[in-house]
Design a protein around this motif. Structure first.
Motif, short mmCIF file in Angstrom:
data_model
loop_
_atom_site.label_atom_id
_atom_site.label_comp_id
_atom_site.label_asym_id
_atom_site.label_seq_id
_atom_site.Cartn_x
_atom_site.Cartn_y
_atom_site.Cartn_z
N PRO A 1 -21.02 22.66 -18.89
CA PRO A 1 -20.19 23.52 -19.78
C PRO A 1 -20.87 22.94 -21.10
O PRO A 1 -21.22 21.97 -21.29
N SER A 2 -20.49 23.85 -22.24
CA SER A 2 -21.07 23.39 -23.56
C SER A 2 -20.10 22.59 -24.31
O SER A 2 -18.81 22.40 -23.78
N PHE A 3 -20.58 21.96 -25.23
CA PHE A 3 -19.80 21.05 -26.09
C PHE A 3 -18.68 21.67 -26.54
O PHE A 3 -17.34 21.41 -26.50
N PHE A 4 -18.90 23.04 -27.13
CA PHE A 4 -17.90 23.80 -27.81
C PHE A 4 -16.63 23.98 -26.64
O PHE A 4 -15.46 23.78 -27.17
N LEU A 5 -16.97 24.47 -25.70
CA LEU A 5 -15.95 24.83 -24.46
C LEU A 5 -15.33 23.71 -24.12
O LEU A 5 -13.90 23.38 -23.96
N PHE A 6 -15.99 22.51 -24.03
CA PHE A 6 -15.49 21.06 -23.47
C PHE A 6 -14.25 20.49 -24.65
O PHE A 6 -13.47 20.32 -24.25
N ALA A 7 -14.92 20.91 -25.87
CA ALA A 7 -13.93 20.30 -26.95
C ALA A 7 -12.62 21.41 -27.05
O ALA A 7 -11.58 20.60 -27.28
N LEU A 8 -12.80 22.67 -26.89
CA LEU A 8 -11.48 23.21 -26.76
C LEU A 8 -10.71 22.90 -25.67
O LEU A 8 -9.49 23.09 -25.79
N LEU A 9 -11.22 22.81 -24.50
CA LEU A 9 -10.38 22.44 -23.22
C LEU A 9 -9.57 21.14 -23.61
O LEU A 9 -8.61 20.95 -23.44
N ILE A 10 -10.22 20.21 -24.05
CA ILE A 10 -9.81 18.85 -24.47
C ILE A 10 -8.49 19.07 -25.51
O ILE A 10 -7.60 18.57 -25.25
N ASN A 11 -8.90 19.82 -26.54
CA ASN A 11 -7.89 20.00 -27.38
C ASN A 11 -6.42 20.56 -26.83
O ASN A 11 -5.44 20.35 -27.16
N GLN A 12 -6.73 21.65 -25.98
CA GLN A 12 -5.56 22.23 -25.20
C GLN A 12 -5.09 21.37 -24.42
O GLN A 12 -3.85 21.29 -24.33
N LEU A 13 -5.55 20.48 -23.51
CA LEU A 13 -5.23 19.53 -22.78
C LEU A 13 -4.22 18.32 -23.38
O LEU A 13 -3.08 17.99 -22.94
N ILE A 14 -4.67 18.03 -24.66
CA ILE A 14 -3.69 17.00 -25.24
C ILE A 14 -2.96 17.58 -26.41
O ILE A 14 -2.30 16.90 -27.09
N GLY A 15 -3.05 19.17 -26.28
CA GLY A 15 -1.91 19.55 -27.19
C GLY A 15 -2.28 19.73 -28.75
O GLY A 15 -1.23 19.56 -29.42
N GLN A 16 -3.35 19.71 -29.23
CA GLN A 16 -3.45 19.78 -30.57
C GLN A 16 -3.54 21.04 -31.30
O GLN A 16 -4.20 21.25 -32.48
N VAL A 17 -2.91 22.03 -30.63
CA VAL A 17 -2.64 23.15 -31.26
C VAL A 17 -1.56 23.04 -32.12
O VAL A 17 -0.40 22.66 -31.44
N SER A 18 -1.85 23.17 -33.36
CA SER A 18 -0.50 22.96 -34.04
C SER A 18 -0.18 24.38 -34.90
O SER A 18 -0.96 25.30 -34.91
N SER A 19 0.64 24.28 -35.95
CA SER A 19 0.82 25.26 -36.94
C SER A 19 -0.45 25.68 -37.77
O SER A 19 -0.40 26.63 -38.47
N GLU A 20 -1.49 24.57 -37.82
CA GLU A 20 -2.62 24.99 -38.41
C GLU A 20 -3.75 25.36 -37.85
O GLU A 20 -4.75 25.26 -37.97
N GLY A 21 -3.35 25.74 -36.25
CA GLY A 21 -4.30 26.08 -35.41
C GLY A 21 -5.10 24.89 -34.77
O GLY A 21 -4.77 23.93 -34.95
N ILE A 22 -6.33 25.37 -34.23
CA ILE A 22 -7.00 24.32 -33.49
C ILE A 22 -8.21 23.97 -34.38
O ILE A 22 -8.97 24.92 -35.00
N SER A 23 -8.06 22.78 -34.68
CA SER A 23 -9.26 22.19 -35.52
C SER A 23 -10.68 22.22 -34.85
O SER A 23 -10.74 21.53 -33.70
N LEU A 24 -11.59 22.64 -35.48
CA LEU A 24 -13.02 22.56 -35.02
C LEU A 24 -13.99 21.59 -35.97
O LEU A 24 -13.74 21.78 -37.16
N SER A 25 -14.82 21.23 -35.43
CA SER A 25 -15.80 20.66 -36.05
C SER A 25 -16.95 21.87 -36.55
O SER A 25 -16.92 22.92 -36.01
N SER A 26 -17.75 21.42 -37.47
CA SER A 26 -18.90 22.49 -37.94
C SER A 26 -19.62 23.03 -36.66
O SER A 26 -20.08 23.99 -36.45
N GLN A 27 -19.87 21.92 -35.78
CA GLN A 27 -21.00 22.35 -34.85
C GLN A 27 -19.97 23.02 -33.61
O GLN A 27 -20.74 24.07 -32.96
N GLN A 28 -18.93 22.74 -33.56
CA GLN A 28 -18.02 23.70 -32.68
C GLN A 28 -17.71 24.99 -33.29
O GLN A 28 -17.73 26.07 -32.31
N LEU A 29 -17.50 25.27 -34.62
CA LEU A 29 -17.66 26.45 -35.16
C LEU A 29 -18.89 27.15 -34.70
O LEU A 29 -18.87 28.48 -34.48
N LYS A 30 -20.07 26.45 -35.11
CA LYS A 30 -21.37 27.39 -34.98
C LYS A 30 -21.45 27.85 -33.73
O LYS A 30 -22.04 28.65 -33.20
#
Length: 155
Positions: free
Chosen positions: A1-30
């Motif tokens: 899997p890609s770095f982007f999808l891996f990072a999203l999975l990790i964010n969701q697994l550890i609950g980093q979805v806040s009222s400010e959304g899911i934070s992405l690096s520039s690489q993940q956004l790109k």
């Protein structure tokens, strides 16, 4: 899997979805932009900042982080559960705009991504463009968001 999808999975697994959304690096956004993951890329900076350059294929919604500015260009996105990446100069206004979308308009924070700012974007080596804004697809009849099975805003 890609770095982007891996990072999203990790964010969701550890609950980093806040009222400010899911934070992405520039690489993940790109990577998310390149793969067509987002329904809307939203620039919430000022007109002057937009004119100085923006990320390609963005919809401009100036100063959404401020009270009194309505998200009219993306209202259909909430009903369709569309994914929205928001950016500004450094990420602060993007986070505040996301808070407003969640708290005042009922958007799901799990559908909102803080793409940080163009400072980080440029630092990562990505370029800006001076093109017209892209209209949000969410307000178009029969648009189907990338993350849901909806085919009509009325459903």
């Amino acid at each position: 899997p890609s770095f982007f999808l891996f990072a999203l999975l990790i964010n969701q697994l550890i609950g980093q979805v806040s009222s400010e959304g899911i934070s992405l690096s520039s690489q993940q956004l790109k990577e998310g932009l390149d793969k067509g993951f987002f329904d809307v890329l939203l620039d919430v900076r000022t007109q002057q900042e937009w004119d100085d350059g923006h990320i390609d294929n963005a919809t401009q919604l100036f100063r959404l982080a401020n009270r009194g500015v309505e998200p009219t260009k993306i209202l259909g996105c909430k009903d369709l559960d569309c994914t929205i990446a928001v950016y500004c100069k450094t990420g602060v206004r993007a986070g505040n705009a996301i808070k407003r979308l969640v708290n005042e308009y009922g958007y799901k924070s799990s559908n909102l991504y803080n793409g940080q700012g163009i400072d980080q974007w440029k630092e990562a080596g990505y370029s800006l463009v001076n093109t017209d804004e892209v209209s949000s697809n969410c307000n178009k009849p029969h648009y189907q968001c990338k993350t849901c099975n909806c085919t009509d805003k009325d459903k």
